[in-house]
Structures are given as C-alpha cells and as structure tokens.
Scaffold this motif. Structure first.
Motif, PDB file in Angstrom:
ATOM      1  N   TRP A 156       0.841  -1.191   0.000  1.00  0.00           N
ATOM      2  CA  TRP A 156       0.000   0.000   0.000  1.00  0.00           C
ATOM      3  C   TRP A 156       0.878   1.244   0.000  1.00  0.00           C
ATOM      4  CZ3 TRP A 156      -5.067  -0.339  -0.818  1.00  0.00           C
ATOM      5  CH2 TRP A 156      -5.696  -1.560  -0.577  1.00  0.00           C
ATOM      6  N   PRO A 157       0.470   2.299  -0.681  1.00  0.00           N
ATOM      7  CA  PRO A 157       1.233   3.541  -0.669  1.00  0.00           C
ATOM      8  C   PRO A 157       1.088   4.263   0.673  1.00  0.00           C
ATOM      9  CG  PRO A 157      -0.796   3.832  -1.879  1.00  0.00           C
ATOM     10  CD  PRO A 157      -0.710   2.371  -1.527  1.00  0.00           C
TER      11      PRO A 157
ATOM     12  N   LEU B 295      -8.637   7.830  -2.863  1.00  0.00           N
ATOM     13  CA  LEU B 295      -9.765   7.017  -3.321  1.00  0.00           C
ATOM     14  C   LEU B 295     -10.820   7.886  -3.981  1.00  0.00           C
ATOM     15  CD1 LEU B 295     -10.279   4.828  -0.133  1.00  0.00           C
ATOM     16  CD2 LEU B 295      -9.152   4.158  -2.247  1.00  0.00           C
TER      17      LEU B 295
ATOM     18  N   LEU C 251      -2.979   7.196   0.249  1.00  0.00           N
ATOM     19  CA  LEU C 251      -3.912   6.515  -0.646  1.00  0.00           C
ATOM     20  C   LEU C 251      -5.040   7.474  -1.008  1.00  0.00           C
ATOM     21  CD1 LEU C 251      -4.808   3.832  -1.996  1.00  0.00           C
ATOM     22  CD2 LEU C 251      -6.095   3.359   0.104  1.00  0.00           C
TER      23      LEU C 251
END
Length: 95
Positions: A61-62, A67, A65
């Motif tokens: 995962w960065p 979305l 994030l």
C-alpha cells in the motif's frame, strides 16, 4: 457478476443511507470473483470460454492513498441510476 457495488460495512447496503467503513469497502473490492455464466472468462490464446477466478491483490500500500468514491449506482436499464447516500467512515490510519 461485475456490478461494482460495495456491500458490507457497519450497516445498510448501497443507496440506503447506511454507514460503511472504507476498510470494509476495500476488503469487499479485493474479494475473489468467480467469472462464469453470463460473464465467463475468455482465453486470449484459444478463445475458449469457461469459469475462472479473478483476484485483485495489493502487494504494498502507498503511504498516501487517494480514493474516488462512487456517488451513483447504475441499474440494468439505460439511464437507470440512483444517487448513493451512504456515509463512509474513513479512519486516520489504515493498517
């Protein structure tokens, strides 16, 4: 099927105005999906159609994030859509 809706969460389904947790949405998004029936897998080499399992996994995962949350749910007919009113809870940190 490939409806793209997110169920689960801490209450209410799509469009019901219920509360969802973004962690539950991500978990649902990464569940295995069986491709068969009206949406079979098509082999790119031999063009044969059959059942298969589609899987999405995130290896790492960065740190940040971003979305894009859906605001509308689309129905089967042309122009058939309804606005979603679910509250999505987003924790400060996701582990």
């Amino acid at each position: 099927g490939g409806t793209g809706g997110f169920g689960g969460g801490s209450g209410g389904g799509s469009g019901s105005g219920g509360r969802l947790c973004v962690v539950d949405c991500l978990r649902t998004f990464t569940e295995d999906e069986v491709l068969e029936g009206s949406e079979p897998f098509k082999c790119v080499r031999c063009k044969a159609k059959g059942s298969a399992t589609k899987r999405l996994r995130v290896r790492r995962w960065p740190r940040v994030l971003v979305l894009h949350l859906k605001r509308f749910q689309f129905g089967p007919g042309p122009g058939s859509r309804s606005k979603l009113s679910n509250v999505v809870e987003i924790p400060a940190e996701i582990s």
